[in-house]
Design an enzyme around this catalytic site. Structure first.
Site, PDB file in Angstrom:
ATOM      1  N   CYS A  68       4.767  33.095  -4.046  1.00 30.87           N
ATOM      2  CA  CYS A  68       4.740  31.635  -4.078  1.00 30.87           C
ATOM      3  C   CYS A  68       3.291  31.151  -4.131  1.00 30.87           C
ATOM      4  O   CYS A  68       2.481  31.545  -3.283  1.00 30.87           O
ATOM      5  CB  CYS A  68       5.431  31.068  -2.836  1.00 30.87           C
ATOM      6  N   CYS A 115       7.020  26.950   3.875  1.00 30.28           N
ATOM      7  CA  CYS A 115       6.421  26.557   2.599  1.00 30.28           C
ATOM      8  C   CYS A 115       6.271  25.038   2.529  1.00 30.28           C
ATOM      9  O   CYS A 115       7.250  24.305   2.646  1.00 30.28           O
ATOM     10  CB  CYS A 115       7.273  27.047   1.431  1.00 30.28           C
ATOM     11  N   TYR A 118      20.855  17.979 -17.282  1.00 29.07           N
ATOM     12  CA  TYR A 118      21.750  17.262 -16.367  1.00 29.07           C
ATOM     13  C   TYR A 118      23.198  17.389 -16.835  1.00 29.07           C
ATOM     14  O   TYR A 118      24.105  17.679 -16.043  1.00 29.07           O
ATOM     15  CB  TYR A 118      21.335  15.793 -16.301  1.00 29.07           C
ATOM     16  N   ARG A 161      23.916  -1.400 -12.055  1.00 26.95           N
ATOM     17  CA  ARG A 161      25.173  -0.647 -11.965  1.00 26.95           C
ATOM     18  C   ARG A 161      25.320   0.017 -10.604  1.00 26.95           C
ATOM     19  O   ARG A 161      26.406   0.099 -10.054  1.00 26.95           O
ATOM     20  CB  ARG A 161      25.236   0.424 -13.064  1.00 26.95           C
ATOM     21  N   ALA A 178      19.944  16.795 -21.274  1.00 33.25           N
ATOM     22  CA  ALA A 178      20.726  17.984 -21.645  1.00 33.25           C
ATOM     23  C   ALA A 178      20.938  18.901 -20.445  1.00 33.25           C
ATOM     24  O   ALA A 178      22.032  19.437 -20.236  1.00 33.25           O
ATOM     25  CB  ALA A 178      20.031  18.736 -22.768  1.00 33.25           C
ATOM     26  N   LYS A 204      22.958   3.219 -28.480  1.00 32.54           N
ATOM     27  CA  LYS A 204      22.946   3.377 -27.019  1.00 32.54           C
ATOM     28  C   LYS A 204      21.517   3.144 -26.538  1.00 32.54           C
ATOM     29  O   LYS A 204      20.644   3.991 -26.714  1.00 32.54           O
ATOM     30  CB  LYS A 204      23.429   4.767 -26.615  1.00 32.54           C
ATOM     31  N   CYS A 217       2.635  28.903  -0.505  1.00 30.26           N
ATOM     32  CA  CYS A 217       2.554  29.510   0.833  1.00 30.26           C
ATOM     33  C   CYS A 217       2.316  31.013   0.789  1.00 30.26           C
ATOM     34  O   CYS A 217       2.152  31.645   1.837  1.00 30.26           O
ATOM     35  CB  CYS A 217       3.824  29.212   1.628  1.00 30.26           C
ATOM     36  N   LEU A 236      30.162   6.648 -19.465  1.00 32.24           N
ATOM     37  CA  LEU A 236      30.884   7.084 -20.655  1.00 32.24           C
ATOM     38  C   LEU A 236      30.884   8.598 -20.752  1.00 32.24           C
ATOM     39  O   LEU A 236      29.945   9.260 -20.310  1.00 32.24           O
ATOM     40  CB  LEU A 236      30.224   6.510 -21.920  1.00 32.24           C
TER      41      LEU A 236
END
EC number: 6.5.1.2
Length: 721
Positions: A430, A454, A45, A148, A43, A127, A433, A92
């Site tokens: 973060c 980092c 993607y 593919r 979803a 599918k 780092c 598709l």
């Protein structure tokens, strides 16, 4: 992903966003198709792809040559020989709702002209969630099996395909002389569970899901490993055929069955959207009981002559669509929330869960997306949970396997929340780092600003630093960067950009094994690498700025800054002066240097903020200092020599095979004379420079009445003949 609606994007923002989407989608294509380890859901993607398509629809002249809309899958993996498909293996289009399916059926009828309702038959087939495969037979003998890949070229896995018992090595007499059978290689759920039990008993790490395991098993260099994995196959399509033995999709399915291929027993021939949707729901009810994973139902126009009339779009057929299933759900306890730092510096919260089985897979982690998602706020600021509640450690949560890949928490069972549960506080630092993390206006994601230092981002940053449009160091490709980054010998390590330029000296001082004696290198290649590095100690300013990997400072914006400031010293001075004096502030709008930054043509506050964030971080300045100490010098930009140039201010497109210069050299020359360059022809184009082999762009220029000249005329025009 940025929250700015597509309809509100400016053209410079659209350029930047298309660049980001092309890079991000290519990254996820590589993970899914080549490495079999996706890190986002189907979803998520699909949302990236839809945003890219929407921006291209609004700005068609900005479509990139590497656009995801022009690509299928990803390039084949280098460890296998390549196979060029006789007919492309296209992807598709997707349907996510009943309305999408009705729109698809309606579009078929509209394209084919006036026809009675329900007169067109469709096939509907599950599918399969596996790996697409094309198997070629010549004179009845299995000749090759290929994945593919990118749709045009795949990986030759013939030896491994022969180990799959369900794929016949020989076709019966009477089959056409050339046959390409296409289908899906998969692993049954029962075989997957048995394999994981075996791996656990041997003290080895277990596998994530059947799809990735099947794909990885098929890509083994040792066919014995593939043979041990009990892979299976369903046939459902075809490529090149010397003769068609049937005139319908369903007829071909029956032919495959007669030839000895397994075909899915749930495939049906139906009429109209109502029948398609009823079959979709029936398969959905059976889904959990099936011994193989499916993620939707594929609908195809049954008559092959109608398929031919309907034809194809750029990446997908008009006569077929994949109707995706919603994700499966289960309930468990949220034990903790960790923060992970991605390759681009994005801070992503990850839920640590009490183990729970969702869709046949044991789930222990789930994505929480971002700070807003935890708080219950959607991408557009809307509340995404009915009673406006957040997610807290200790909550009973509903977990969903979105797209059957990456689990996510979709809701909380509020009645079971403990009285002492406290809201989660998202970190502004973060965790890797300890640089400060910032959240840009209009975005939902916090990002680490310690890009050059980092560790979580280091490999990606170094790859970018040496890439073609940055420092362009030949001999430092992706594999070499990975090798040097993970090297155990300190004299070989490349952990930051400065290490690249001290490598030769460190190697000279090393008493250990020399680089030229390591497998994969040699005296000649090492000399070439050192020469390439030394050739880049002086680097054009715009390349240097692009190589720093500052967010939003792509190739175009790097050139804008270089043209505006002319020297690195001037640019750095402006960036440092624009850093707000008060810690925590991102901008000081009354600051003269800030006003100067945002006044650069094409640069707005978003890009300027990213520059200021970068220079506000001491770690980044330290890395830059080390780079300069290692002997790197950004060369001042030459002021444009375009005074009176006939191309100044014009938009130029180069197309075809240029014989006197590379495409990059052509673009640089045009910009040096004050012109802008574009990758596609539109009404805004002033001039097209065409070399041999120019195709659609030349035709478009002729159609629009745009001036076209050849390469020699270009040199004459700018006065360099």
């Amino acid at each position: 992903m940025t929250d700015t609606p597509v309809e509100k994007l400016t053209e410079p923002e659209a350029v930047s966003e298309l660049e980001r989407l092309a890079r991000e989608i290519a990254h996820h294509d590589e993970l899914y198709h080549a490495n079999d380890r996706p890190e986002i859901s189907d979803a998520e993607y699909d949302a990236l792809k839809r945003r890219n398509d929407a921006i291209e629809a609004r700005f068609p002249h900005l479509v990139r040559t590497d656009s995801p809309s022009l690509r299928v899958g990803t390039a084949p993996v280098s460890k296998f020989a390549q196979v060029v498909h006789a007919r492309p293996m296209l992807s598709l289009g997707n349907a996510f709702s009943d309305d999408d399916v009705r729109d698809f059926v309606g579009s078929v009828y509209r394209f084919l002209g006036p026809l009675p309702d329900n007169s067109i038959a469709f096939t509907a087939e599950p599918k399969i969630d596996g790996l697409s495969m094309s198997i070629r037979y010549e004179n009845g003998i299995l000749i090759s099996g290929a994945t593919r890949g990118d749709g045009t070229t795949g990986e030759n896995v013939t030896t491994n395909i022969r180990t799959i018992a369900e794929i016949p090595n020989r076709l019966p007499a009477g089959a056409p002389s050339v046959v390409e059978v296409r289908g899906e290689v998969y692993m049954a759920k029962s075989d997957f569970l048995a394999l994981n039990e075996q791996m656990a008993a041997e003290g080895k790490q277990t596998y994530v899901n059947p799809r990735n395991t099947a794909a990885g098993s098929l890509r083994q260099l040792d066919a014995k490993v593939t043979a041990s994995r009990k892979l299976k196959f369903f046939a459902y399509a075809w490529g090149e055929m010397s003769d068609m033995p049937a005139d319908t999709q369903m007829g071909m399915v029956e032919i495959f069955r007669e030839w000895g291929f397994p075909v899915n027993p749930l495939t049906k021939r139906l009429h109209g959207a109502d029948e398609l949707l009823a079959h979709y729901r029936a398969i959905g009810l059976e889904r959990a009981q099936l011994d193989y994973d499916i993620d939707g139902v594929v609908y195809k126009v049954d008559r092959l002559d109608l398929q031919t009339r309907l034809g194809f779009r750029s990446r997908s057929p008009r006569w077929a669509i994949a109707h995706k299933f919603p994700a499966e759900q289960a309930t468990t306890i949220l034990r903790g929330i960790d923060i992970q730092v991605g390759r681009t510096g994005a801070l992503t919260p990850v839920a640590r869960l009490e183990p729970i089985t969702v869709g046949g897979v044991v789930v222990t982690n789930a994505t929480l997306h971002n700070e807003d998602y935890i708080k219950g706020i959607g991408l557009k600021g809307e509340r995404i949970r009915a009673d406006e509640h957040d997610i807290r450690v200790g909550d009973t949560v509903i977990v969903q396997r979105a797209g059957d890949v990456i689990p996510q928490i979709v809701d909380v069972v509020l009645e079971k929340r403990k009285a002492d549960a406290t809201p989660f506080v998202f970190p502004h630092e973060c965790p890797v780092c300890h640089s400060h993390a910032v959240r840009e206006e209009g975005e939902a994601v916090y990002r680490c600003t310690g890009g050059l230092t980092c560790a979580a981002q280091a490999v990606e940053r170094i790859r970018h630093f040496v890439s073609r449009n940055a420092f362009d160091i030949e001999g430092l490709g992706e594999k070499q960067v990975e090798f040097f980054f993970h090297a155990e010998d300190d004299k070989l390590k490349i952990k930051s950009p400065a290490d690249i330029f001290t490598l030769q000296q460190r190697q000279a001082e090393s008493p250990l094994k020399k680089l030229e004696n390591i497998e994969g290198f040699g005296a000649t290649s090492v000399k070439k690498l050192y020469d390439a590095i030394n050739d880049r100690r002086e680097i054009a300013l715009h390349r240097f700025l692009f190589g720093l990997g500052i967010r939003h400072v792509g190739e175009v914006n790097a050139k804008r800054f270089a043209r505006a400031y002319l020297s690195y010293a001037a640019f750095e001075e402006a960036a440092l002066e624009a850093v707000p004096p008060k810690e925590g502030d991102r901008t000081d709008k009354g600051n003269e240097a800030w006003q100067e930054l945002i006044a650069v043509e094409g640069i707005g506050s978003i890009v300027a903020e990213a520059v200021v964030d970068f220079y506000a971080e001491p770690h980044n300045r330290e890395v830059l200092d080390n780079l300069f100490k290692a002997g790197v010098t950004p060369v001042d930009e030459v002021a444009l020599v375009s005074t009176g140039s006939p191309v100044e201010g014009k938009t130029v497109v180069f197309t075809g095979s240029l014989e006197r210069m590379s495409r990059d050299e052509a673009k640089a020359m045009a910009e040096r004379y004050g012109a802008k360059t574009a990758g596609s022809v539109s009404k805004k184009t002033d001039l097209v420079v065409a070399g041999p082999g120019a195709g659609s762009k030349l035709a478009k220029a002729s159609e629009l009445g745009i001036e076209v000249i050849d390469e020699d005329a270009w040199f004459t025009l700018v006065g360099e003949e």
